[in-house]
Design an enzyme around this catalytic site. Sequence first.
Site, PDB file in Angstrom:
ATOM      1  N   ARG A 239       0.826  -1.210   0.000  1.00 44.84           N
ATOM      2  CA  ARG A 239       0.000   0.000   0.000  1.00 44.84           C
ATOM      3  C   ARG A 239       0.863   1.263   0.000  1.00 44.84           C
ATOM      4  NH1 ARG A 239      -5.705   0.348   3.388  1.00 44.84           N
ATOM      5  NH2 ARG A 239      -6.180   2.515   2.994  1.00 44.84           N
ATOM      6  N   HIS A 250       4.473  15.993   0.923  1.00 41.98           N
ATOM      7  CA  HIS A 250       4.204  16.301   2.339  1.00 41.98           C
ATOM      8  C   HIS A 250       5.186  17.341   2.865  1.00 41.98           C
ATOM      9  CE1 HIS A 250       2.026  12.212   2.982  1.00 41.98           C
ATOM     10  NE2 HIS A 250       1.147  13.206   2.803  1.00 41.98           N
TER      11      HIS A 250
HETATM   12  N1  LIG Z   1      -8.786   8.154   4.536  1.00 41.57           N
HETATM   13  C1  LIG Z   1      -7.856   8.176   3.613  1.00 41.57           C
HETATM   14  O1  LIG Z   1      -7.337   7.148   3.174  1.00 41.57           O
HETATM   15  C2  LIG Z   1      -7.449   9.497   3.055  1.00 41.57           C
HETATM   16  C3  LIG Z   1      -6.695   9.566   1.888  1.00 41.57           C
HETATM   17  C4  LIG Z   1      -6.387  10.820   1.371  1.00 41.57           C
HETATM   18  C5  LIG Z   1      -6.829  11.964   2.013  1.00 41.57           C
HETATM   19  N2  LIG Z   1      -7.560  11.868   3.155  1.00 41.57           N
HETATM   20  C6  LIG Z   1      -8.057  13.057   3.835  1.00 41.57           C
HETATM   21  O2  LIG Z   1      -8.955  13.744   2.994  1.00 41.57           O
HETATM   22  C7  LIG Z   1      -9.001  15.099   3.358  1.00 41.57           C
HETATM   23  C8  LIG Z   1      -8.972  15.967   2.122  1.00 41.57           C
HETATM   24  O3  LIG Z   1     -10.109  15.697   1.359  1.00 41.57           O
HETATM   25  P1  LIG Z   1     -10.728  16.785   0.375  1.00 41.57           P
HETATM   26  O4  LIG Z   1      -9.673  17.310  -0.504  1.00 41.57           O
HETATM   27  O5  LIG Z   1     -11.936  16.173  -0.235  1.00 41.57           O
HETATM   28  O6  LIG Z   1     -11.044  17.969   1.363  1.00 41.57           O
HETATM   29  P2  LIG Z   1     -12.377  18.551   2.045  1.00 41.57           P
HETATM   30  O7  LIG Z   1     -13.266  17.462   2.492  1.00 41.57           O
HETATM   31  O8  LIG Z   1     -11.947  19.527   3.047  1.00 41.57           O
HETATM   32  O9  LIG Z   1     -13.085  19.300   0.824  1.00 41.57           O
HETATM   33  C9  LIG Z   1     -12.432  20.390   0.208  1.00 41.57           C
HETATM   34  C10 LIG Z   1     -13.397  21.580   0.077  1.00 41.57           C
HETATM   35  O10 LIG Z   1     -14.328  21.292  -0.966  1.00 41.57           O
HETATM   36  C11 LIG Z   1     -15.663  21.548  -0.508  1.00 41.57           C
HETATM   37  N3  LIG Z   1     -16.525  20.653  -1.270  1.00 41.57           N
HETATM   38  C12 LIG Z   1     -16.675  19.319  -1.112  1.00 41.57           C
HETATM   39  N4  LIG Z   1     -17.455  18.828  -2.101  1.00 41.57           N
HETATM   40  C13 LIG Z   1     -17.836  19.891  -2.858  1.00 41.57           C
HETATM   41  C14 LIG Z   1     -18.616  20.018  -4.037  1.00 41.57           C
HETATM   42  N5  LIG Z   1     -19.148  18.946  -4.630  1.00 41.57           N
HETATM   43  N6  LIG Z   1     -18.771  21.260  -4.552  1.00 41.57           N
HETATM   44  C15 LIG Z   1     -18.194  22.339  -3.979  1.00 41.57           C
HETATM   45  N7  LIG Z   1     -17.414  22.272  -2.870  1.00 41.57           N
HETATM   46  C16 LIG Z   1     -17.240  21.050  -2.338  1.00 41.57           C
HETATM   47  C17 LIG Z   1     -15.611  21.317   0.954  1.00 41.57           C
HETATM   48  O11 LIG Z   1     -16.634  22.008   1.593  1.00 41.57           O
HETATM   49  C18 LIG Z   1     -14.214  21.850   1.328  1.00 41.57           C
HETATM   50  O12 LIG Z   1     -14.280  23.234   1.513  1.00 41.57           O
HETATM   51  C19 LIG Z   1      -7.816  15.335   4.279  1.00 41.57           C
HETATM   52  O13 LIG Z   1      -8.274  15.497   5.601  1.00 41.57           O
HETATM   53  C20 LIG Z   1      -6.998  14.064   4.155  1.00 41.57           C
HETATM   54  O14 LIG Z   1      -6.310  13.732   5.342  1.00 41.57           O
HETATM   55  C21 LIG Z   1      -7.874  10.657   3.684  1.00 41.57           C
END
Ligand SMILES: NC(=O)c1ccc[n+]([C@@H]2O[C@H](COP(=O)([O-])OP(=O)(O)OC[C@H]3O[C@@H](n4cnc5c(N)ncnc54)[C@H](O)[C@@H]3O)[C@@H](O)[C@H]2O)c1
Length: 365
Positions: A239, A250
Amino acid sequence: MIEIPVELGAHRYPILVGRGLAPVLPDLFDWLRDRRMVVVSSPRVWTRHGDRLGWARRAATRAEPILVPDGERHKTRATLAAIHDRFVDAGLRRDGVVIAVGGGVIGDVAGFAAATYMRGVSWVVVPTTLLSMVDSAIGGKVGINHPKAKNMIGAIHQPRAVVSDPAFLDTLPLREVRGGAYEILKCGILGDRSLFRAMQEAPAGLLGWRSTEVGSAIASASRIKAEIVAKDEHEEGLRRVLNLGHTLGHALEAVTHYRRFTHGEAVGWGLLGAAAIARGRGLLKDTAFEAVVSAVEHIGPRPLLSDLSSAEILDAVSRDKKARAGKVPFILPFGIGRVVIRDDVTTAEVRRALRAMAAHEARSR
Ligand SMILES: NC(=O)c1ccc[n+]([C@@H]2O[C@H](COP(=O)([O-])OP(=O)(O)OC[C@H]3O[C@@H](n4cnc5c(N)ncnc54)[C@H](O)[C@@H]3O)[C@@H](O)[C@H]2O)c1
Ligand SMILES: [Zn+2]
Protein backbone atom coordinates in the site's frame (compact mmCIF):
# COMPACT_ATOMS: atom_id res chain seq x y z
CA MET A 1 -22.42 2.81 -14.29
CA ILE A 2 -19.03 1.21 -13.68
CA GLU A 3 -18.68 -1.22 -10.78
CA ILE A 4 -15.33 -1.98 -9.20
CA PRO A 5 -15.11 -4.58 -6.44
CA VAL A 6 -12.88 -4.08 -3.43
CA GLU A 7 -11.96 -7.70 -2.72
CA LEU A 8 -11.65 -7.89 1.03
CA GLY A 9 -13.12 -11.32 1.68
CA ALA A 10 -16.02 -11.02 4.10
CA HIS A 11 -15.77 -7.22 3.84
CA ARG A 12 -15.99 -7.20 0.03
CA TYR A 13 -17.79 -4.12 -1.24
CA PRO A 14 -18.44 -2.28 -4.49
CA ILE A 15 -17.32 1.10 -5.74
CA LEU A 16 -20.00 2.40 -8.10
CA VAL A 17 -19.09 5.21 -10.49
CA GLY A 18 -21.72 6.98 -12.54
CA ARG A 19 -23.40 10.28 -13.05
CA GLY A 20 -26.81 10.42 -11.36
CA LEU A 21 -26.17 7.61 -8.87
CA ALA A 22 -26.35 9.67 -5.67
CA PRO A 23 -30.01 10.72 -6.15
CA VAL A 24 -31.06 7.05 -6.37
CA LEU A 25 -28.74 5.72 -3.71
CA PRO A 26 -31.35 3.80 -1.64
CA ASP A 27 -32.36 1.83 -4.76
CA LEU A 28 -28.81 0.71 -5.47
CA PHE A 29 -28.50 -1.80 -2.64
CA ASP A 30 -31.03 -4.39 -1.51
CA TRP A 31 -29.48 -4.58 1.93
CA LEU A 32 -30.26 -0.88 2.51
CA ARG A 33 -33.98 -1.45 2.22
CA ASP A 34 -35.77 -0.95 5.55
CA ARG A 35 -32.56 0.10 7.26
CA ARG A 36 -32.50 3.36 9.16
CA MET A 37 -30.15 5.80 7.39
CA VAL A 38 -28.50 8.84 8.92
CA VAL A 39 -26.77 11.27 6.59
CA VAL A 40 -23.68 13.25 7.59
CA SER A 41 -22.66 16.11 5.31
CA SER A 42 -21.44 19.70 5.42
CA PRO A 43 -23.37 22.95 4.89
CA ARG A 44 -21.25 23.74 1.82
CA VAL A 45 -22.01 20.43 0.14
CA TRP A 46 -25.60 20.28 1.31
CA THR A 47 -26.61 23.72 0.05
CA ARG A 48 -25.28 22.78 -3.38
CA HIS A 49 -26.53 19.20 -3.64
CA GLY A 50 -29.05 18.48 -0.87
CA ASP A 51 -31.99 19.12 -3.19
CA ARG A 52 -30.93 16.25 -5.44
CA LEU A 53 -30.82 13.88 -2.47
CA GLY A 54 -34.48 13.92 -1.48
CA TRP A 55 -34.20 10.42 0.01
CA ALA A 56 -32.02 11.84 2.76
CA ARG A 57 -34.97 13.68 4.27
CA ARG A 58 -37.55 10.96 3.83
CA ALA A 59 -39.18 8.62 6.27
CA ALA A 60 -36.34 6.20 6.74
CA THR A 61 -34.20 8.83 8.34
CA ARG A 62 -36.89 10.80 10.20
CA ALA A 63 -34.11 13.16 11.25
CA GLU A 64 -32.64 15.98 9.20
CA PRO A 65 -29.18 15.33 7.78
CA ILE A 66 -26.41 16.00 10.28
CA LEU A 67 -24.44 18.94 8.93
CA VAL A 68 -20.99 19.64 10.33
CA PRO A 69 -18.40 22.07 8.98
CA ASP A 70 -15.71 20.58 6.72
CA GLY A 71 -12.20 21.69 5.82
CA GLU A 72 -9.11 20.32 7.53
CA ARG A 73 -9.39 22.43 10.67
CA HIS A 74 -12.70 20.83 11.51
CA LYS A 75 -11.40 17.25 11.39
CA THR A 76 -11.40 17.30 15.16
CA ARG A 77 -12.60 15.61 18.32
CA ALA A 78 -15.21 18.37 18.63
CA THR A 79 -16.73 17.52 15.25
CA LEU A 80 -16.61 13.81 16.07
CA ALA A 81 -18.37 14.43 19.39
CA ALA A 82 -21.05 16.55 17.70
CA ILE A 83 -21.76 13.72 15.25
CA HIS A 84 -21.98 11.13 18.03
CA ASP A 85 -24.40 13.39 19.92
CA ARG A 86 -26.61 13.61 16.87
CA PHE A 87 -26.51 9.82 16.37
CA VAL A 88 -27.79 9.40 19.91
CA ASP A 89 -30.50 12.07 19.41
CA ALA A 90 -31.56 10.39 16.19
CA GLY A 91 -31.88 7.06 17.97
CA LEU A 92 -29.41 5.40 15.59
CA ARG A 93 -29.12 1.73 16.46
CA ARG A 94 -26.67 -1.02 15.71
CA ASP A 95 -28.53 -1.93 12.52
CA GLY A 96 -28.61 1.66 11.24
CA VAL A 97 -26.48 2.94 8.39
CA VAL A 98 -24.43 6.13 8.25
CA ILE A 99 -24.21 7.78 4.84
CA ALA A 100 -21.30 10.23 4.54
CA VAL A 101 -21.82 12.80 1.77
CA GLY A 102 -18.83 15.09 1.34
CA GLY A 103 -15.13 15.46 0.69
CA GLY A 104 -12.32 13.64 2.44
CA VAL A 105 -12.84 15.47 5.71
CA ILE A 106 -16.49 14.45 6.01
CA GLY A 107 -15.67 10.90 4.91
CA ASP A 108 -12.85 10.55 7.43
CA VAL A 109 -14.72 11.99 10.40
CA ALA A 110 -18.15 10.48 9.66
CA GLY A 111 -16.52 7.13 8.91
CA PHE A 112 -14.69 7.29 12.23
CA ALA A 113 -17.93 8.24 13.98
CA ALA A 114 -19.53 5.14 12.39
CA ALA A 115 -16.53 2.99 13.38
CA THR A 116 -16.77 3.99 17.02
CA TYR A 117 -20.54 4.34 17.57
CA MET A 118 -21.86 1.20 19.27
CA ARG A 119 -18.56 -0.47 18.38
CA GLY A 120 -19.16 0.02 14.71
CA VAL A 121 -22.19 0.61 12.51
CA SER A 122 -22.36 0.16 8.73
CA TRP A 123 -21.59 3.10 6.55
CA VAL A 124 -21.68 4.11 2.90
CA VAL A 125 -19.48 6.86 1.53
CA VAL A 126 -20.59 9.29 -1.15
CA PRO A 127 -17.47 11.31 -2.00
CA THR A 128 -18.08 14.77 -3.43
CA THR A 129 -14.55 15.95 -4.29
CA LEU A 130 -12.37 14.37 -6.96
CA LEU A 131 -9.69 13.66 -4.37
CA SER A 132 -12.10 11.83 -2.10
CA MET A 133 -13.52 9.80 -5.01
CA VAL A 134 -10.16 8.41 -6.06
CA ASP A 135 -8.40 8.34 -2.74
CA SER A 136 -9.87 8.89 0.71
CA ALA A 137 -13.20 7.10 0.16
CA ILE A 138 -11.43 3.87 -0.77
CA GLY A 139 -9.62 1.71 1.73
CA GLY A 140 -11.46 2.19 5.00
CA LYS A 141 -8.96 4.48 6.70
CA VAL A 142 -10.99 6.85 8.86
CA GLY A 143 -10.04 9.27 11.58
CA ILE A 144 -9.47 12.75 12.90
CA ASN A 145 -6.52 15.02 13.61
CA HIS A 146 -4.93 15.50 17.00
CA PRO A 147 -4.14 19.17 17.71
CA LYS A 148 -0.47 18.23 17.34
CA ALA A 149 -0.57 15.77 14.44
CA LYS A 150 -2.66 15.02 11.38
CA ASN A 151 -4.68 11.79 11.20
CA MET A 152 -3.33 10.72 14.57
CA ILE A 153 -6.54 9.15 15.89
CA GLY A 154 -8.34 6.69 13.70
CA ALA A 155 -9.33 3.22 12.67
CA ILE A 156 -9.81 1.00 9.67
CA HIS A 157 -13.53 0.59 9.11
CA GLN A 158 -14.45 -0.45 5.60
CA PRO A 159 -17.65 1.06 4.17
CA ARG A 160 -20.35 -1.19 2.72
CA ALA A 161 -20.14 0.73 -0.56
CA VAL A 162 -18.61 3.76 -2.25
CA VAL A 163 -20.87 5.74 -4.58
CA SER A 164 -18.95 8.16 -6.81
CA ASP A 165 -21.21 10.49 -8.74
CA PRO A 166 -19.28 12.92 -10.98
CA ALA A 167 -22.26 15.32 -10.90
CA PHE A 168 -20.90 16.56 -7.56
CA LEU A 169 -17.85 17.87 -9.39
CA ASP A 170 -19.97 20.41 -11.31
CA THR A 171 -19.75 22.71 -8.30
CA LEU A 172 -16.18 21.92 -7.25
CA PRO A 173 -13.66 24.76 -7.70
CA LEU A 174 -11.20 24.05 -10.53
CA ARG A 175 -8.26 24.06 -8.16
CA GLU A 176 -9.82 21.22 -6.18
CA VAL A 177 -10.51 19.32 -9.41
CA ARG A 178 -6.87 19.66 -10.42
CA GLY A 179 -5.79 18.56 -6.96
CA GLY A 180 -7.66 15.30 -7.44
CA ALA A 181 -6.31 14.99 -10.97
CA TYR A 182 -2.69 14.89 -9.75
CA GLU A 183 -3.67 11.92 -7.59
CA ILE A 184 -5.25 10.28 -10.64
CA LEU A 185 -2.06 10.90 -12.60
CA LYS A 186 -0.15 9.32 -9.72
CA CYS A 187 -2.26 6.16 -10.14
CA GLY A 188 -1.45 6.15 -13.85
CA ILE A 189 2.29 6.44 -13.21
CA LEU A 190 2.30 3.74 -10.60
CA GLY A 191 0.17 1.20 -12.37
CA ASP A 192 -1.87 2.11 -15.44
CA ARG A 193 -0.34 3.36 -18.68
CA SER A 194 -3.69 3.90 -20.37
CA LEU A 195 -4.87 6.04 -17.47
CA PHE A 196 -1.64 8.03 -17.80
CA ARG A 197 -2.40 8.53 -21.51
CA ALA A 198 -5.99 9.54 -20.74
CA MET A 199 -4.67 12.25 -18.42
CA GLN A 200 -2.27 13.44 -21.13
CA GLU A 201 -5.19 13.65 -23.52
CA ALA A 202 -7.58 15.47 -21.18
CA PRO A 203 -8.06 19.13 -22.11
CA ALA A 204 -5.20 21.37 -20.95
CA GLY A 205 -5.83 22.75 -17.48
CA LEU A 206 -8.82 20.38 -17.38
CA LEU A 207 -11.01 23.14 -18.75
CA GLY A 208 -14.13 21.53 -20.13
CA TRP A 209 -13.07 18.01 -19.07
CA ARG A 210 -16.04 15.92 -20.20
CA SER A 211 -18.13 14.12 -17.63
CA THR A 212 -17.78 10.68 -19.26
CA GLU A 213 -14.00 11.04 -19.39
CA VAL A 214 -13.87 12.18 -15.78
CA GLY A 215 -16.01 9.18 -14.86
CA SER A 216 -13.72 6.74 -16.59
CA ALA A 217 -10.59 8.34 -15.06
CA ILE A 218 -12.23 8.07 -11.61
CA ALA A 219 -13.03 4.41 -12.28
CA SER A 220 -9.48 3.57 -13.44
CA ALA A 221 -7.86 5.33 -10.49
CA SER A 222 -10.34 3.70 -8.09
CA ARG A 223 -9.48 0.30 -9.54
CA ILE A 224 -5.77 0.85 -8.89
CA LYS A 225 -6.38 1.87 -5.30
CA ALA A 226 -8.93 -0.91 -4.72
CA GLU A 227 -6.52 -3.57 -5.97
CA ILE A 228 -3.71 -2.30 -3.79
CA VAL A 229 -5.93 -2.04 -0.71
CA ALA A 230 -7.25 -5.56 -1.28
CA LYS A 231 -3.70 -6.91 -1.20
CA ASP A 232 -2.56 -4.83 1.78
CA GLU A 233 -5.47 -3.60 3.89
CA HIS A 234 -3.30 -2.57 6.85
CA GLU A 235 -0.52 -0.80 4.98
CA GLU A 236 2.16 -3.35 5.79
CA GLY A 237 3.92 -3.14 2.44
CA LEU A 238 2.42 -2.76 -0.99
CA ARG A 239 0.00 0.00 0.00
CA ARG A 240 3.00 2.27 0.45
CA VAL A 241 3.32 2.65 -3.32
CA LEU A 242 0.29 4.94 -3.12
CA ASN A 243 2.67 7.43 -1.55
CA LEU A 244 4.32 8.10 -4.90
CA GLY A 245 4.96 11.86 -4.97
CA HIS A 246 4.01 12.18 -1.31
CA THR A 247 7.41 12.22 0.39
CA LEU A 248 8.33 15.52 -1.25
CA GLY A 249 4.67 16.56 -1.42
CA HIS A 250 4.20 16.30 2.34
CA ALA A 251 7.45 18.20 2.90
CA LEU A 252 6.24 21.04 0.65
CA GLU A 253 2.95 21.18 2.54
CA ALA A 254 4.76 21.19 5.90
CA VAL A 255 7.26 23.97 5.12
CA THR A 256 4.45 26.20 3.83
CA HIS A 257 2.28 25.38 6.88
CA TYR A 258 -0.40 23.80 4.66
CA ARG A 259 -1.31 27.23 3.28
CA ARG A 260 0.31 27.54 -0.12
CA PHE A 261 -0.48 24.28 -1.89
CA THR A 262 -3.53 22.09 -1.89
CA HIS A 263 -2.52 18.53 -1.04
CA GLY A 264 -2.92 17.52 -4.69
CA GLU A 265 -0.78 20.40 -5.94
CA ALA A 266 2.00 19.42 -3.56
CA VAL A 267 1.70 15.85 -4.86
CA GLY A 268 1.93 17.19 -8.42
CA TRP A 269 5.29 18.75 -7.55
CA GLY A 270 6.24 15.59 -5.66
CA LEU A 271 5.61 13.46 -8.76
CA LEU A 272 8.03 15.67 -10.66
CA GLY A 273 10.58 15.33 -7.86
CA ALA A 274 10.26 11.53 -7.68
CA ALA A 275 10.64 11.33 -11.44
CA ALA A 276 13.77 13.51 -11.26
CA ILE A 277 15.33 11.25 -8.62
CA ALA A 278 14.45 8.18 -10.69
CA ARG A 279 16.00 9.74 -13.79
CA GLY A 280 19.12 10.61 -11.83
CA ARG A 281 19.47 6.94 -10.89
CA GLY A 282 18.97 5.80 -14.44
CA LEU A 283 15.67 4.12 -13.50
CA LEU A 284 13.63 6.39 -15.72
CA LYS A 285 14.57 7.20 -19.30
CA ASP A 286 14.68 10.85 -20.36
CA THR A 287 11.61 10.39 -22.56
CA ALA A 288 9.56 8.92 -19.70
CA PHE A 289 10.78 11.69 -17.40
CA GLU A 290 9.70 14.31 -19.91
CA ALA A 291 6.34 12.57 -20.26
CA VAL A 292 5.77 12.80 -16.49
CA VAL A 293 6.78 16.46 -16.46
CA SER A 294 4.48 17.41 -19.29
CA ALA A 295 1.59 15.37 -17.86
CA VAL A 296 1.91 17.19 -14.51
CA GLU A 297 2.16 20.50 -16.33
CA HIS A 298 -0.83 19.65 -18.52
CA ILE A 299 -3.14 19.38 -15.49
CA GLY A 300 -2.54 22.99 -14.62
CA PRO A 301 -0.37 25.50 -12.83
CA ARG A 302 0.70 24.98 -9.24
CA PRO A 303 1.84 27.60 -6.73
CA LEU A 304 5.56 28.30 -7.13
CA LEU A 305 8.21 26.68 -4.97
CA SER A 306 11.58 28.11 -5.99
CA ASP A 307 11.58 30.63 -3.12
CA LEU A 308 11.37 27.87 -0.50
CA SER A 309 14.46 26.92 1.46
CA SER A 310 15.83 23.58 0.34
CA ALA A 311 17.35 23.08 3.81
CA GLU A 312 13.88 23.34 5.33
CA ILE A 313 12.42 21.00 2.75
CA LEU A 314 15.19 18.46 3.39
CA ASP A 315 14.56 18.75 7.09
CA ALA A 316 10.86 18.12 6.57
CA VAL A 317 11.66 15.10 4.37
CA SER A 318 13.81 13.61 7.11
CA ARG A 319 10.92 13.96 9.55
CA ASP A 320 8.57 12.06 7.22
CA LYS A 321 6.30 9.90 9.35
CA LYS A 322 6.87 6.92 7.06
CA ALA A 323 10.58 6.95 7.99
CA ARG A 324 11.86 3.77 9.62
CA ALA A 325 15.18 3.64 11.45
CA GLY A 326 16.08 7.06 10.07
CA LYS A 327 15.50 5.99 6.47
CA VAL A 328 12.89 7.80 4.43
CA PRO A 329 11.25 5.65 1.77
CA PHE A 330 10.83 7.09 -1.70
CA ILE A 331 8.57 5.56 -4.31
CA LEU A 332 10.36 5.86 -7.63
CA PRO A 333 8.90 5.28 -11.09
CA PHE A 334 10.91 3.14 -13.48
CA GLY A 335 8.81 3.66 -16.57
CA ILE A 336 5.17 4.61 -16.83
CA GLY A 337 3.09 2.07 -14.92
CA ARG A 338 5.77 0.63 -12.60
CA VAL A 339 7.40 1.80 -9.37
CA VAL A 340 9.94 0.60 -6.83
CA ILE A 341 10.33 1.52 -3.16
CA ARG A 342 13.79 2.72 -2.13
CA ASP A 343 14.98 3.89 1.28
CA ASP A 344 18.53 4.76 0.27
CA VAL A 345 17.81 8.06 -1.48
CA THR A 346 20.53 10.49 -0.39
CA THR A 347 20.28 14.13 0.62
CA ALA A 348 22.30 15.02 -2.46
CA GLU A 349 19.75 13.29 -4.69
CA VAL A 350 16.85 15.14 -3.06
CA ARG A 351 18.74 18.39 -3.43
CA ARG A 352 19.28 17.71 -7.13
CA ALA A 353 15.58 16.88 -7.53
CA LEU A 354 14.63 20.18 -5.87
CA ARG A 355 16.91 21.99 -8.29
CA ALA A 356 15.28 20.17 -11.21
CA MET A 357 11.84 21.18 -9.91
CA ALA A 358 12.88 24.83 -9.55
CA ALA A 359 14.47 24.78 -13.01
CA HIS A 360 11.29 23.38 -14.41
CA GLU A 361 9.33 26.14 -12.74
CA ALA A 362 11.57 28.74 -14.39
CA ARG A 363 11.09 27.10 -17.79
CA SER A 364 7.31 26.96 -17.54
CA ARG A 365 6.80 30.56 -16.52
N1 LIG B 1 -8.79 8.15 4.54
C1 LIG B 1 -7.86 8.18 3.61
O1 LIG B 1 -7.34 7.15 3.17
C2 LIG B 1 -7.45 9.50 3.05
C3 LIG B 1 -6.70 9.57 1.89
C4 LIG B 1 -6.39 10.82 1.37
C5 LIG B 1 -6.83 11.96 2.01
N2 LIG B 1 -7.56 11.87 3.16
C6 LIG B 1 -8.06 13.06 3.84
O2 LIG B 1 -8.95 13.74 2.99
C7 LIG B 1 -9.00 15.10 3.36
C8 LIG B 1 -8.97 15.97 2.12
O3 LIG B 1 -10.11 15.70 1.36
P1 LIG B 1 -10.73 16.79 0.38
O4 LIG B 1 -9.67 17.31 -0.50
O5 LIG B 1 -11.94 16.17 -0.24
O6 LIG B 1 -11.04 17.97 1.36
P2 LIG B 1 -12.38 18.55 2.05
O7 LIG B 1 -13.27 17.46 2.49
O8 LIG B 1 -11.95 19.53 3.05
O9 LIG B 1 -13.08 19.30 0.82
C9 LIG B 1 -12.43 20.39 0.21
C10 LIG B 1 -13.40 21.58 0.08
O10 LIG B 1 -14.33 21.29 -0.97
C11 LIG B 1 -15.66 21.55 -0.51
N3 LIG B 1 -16.53 20.65 -1.27
C12 LIG B 1 -16.67 19.32 -1.11
N4 LIG B 1 -17.46 18.83 -2.10
C13 LIG B 1 -17.84 19.89 -2.86
C14 LIG B 1 -18.62 20.02 -4.04
N5 LIG B 1 -19.15 18.95 -4.63
N6 LIG B 1 -18.77 21.26 -4.55
C15 LIG B 1 -18.19 22.34 -3.98
N7 LIG B 1 -17.41 22.27 -2.87
C16 LIG B 1 -17.24 21.05 -2.34
C17 LIG B 1 -15.61 21.32 0.95
O11 LIG B 1 -16.63 22.01 1.59
C18 LIG B 1 -14.21 21.85 1.33
O12 LIG B 1 -14.28 23.23 1.51
C19 LIG B 1 -7.82 15.33 4.28
O13 LIG B 1 -8.27 15.50 5.60
C20 LIG B 1 -7.00 14.06 4.15
O14 LIG B 1 -6.31 13.73 5.34
C21 LIG B 1 -7.87 10.66 3.68
ZN1 LIG C 1 -2.52 12.11 -1.45
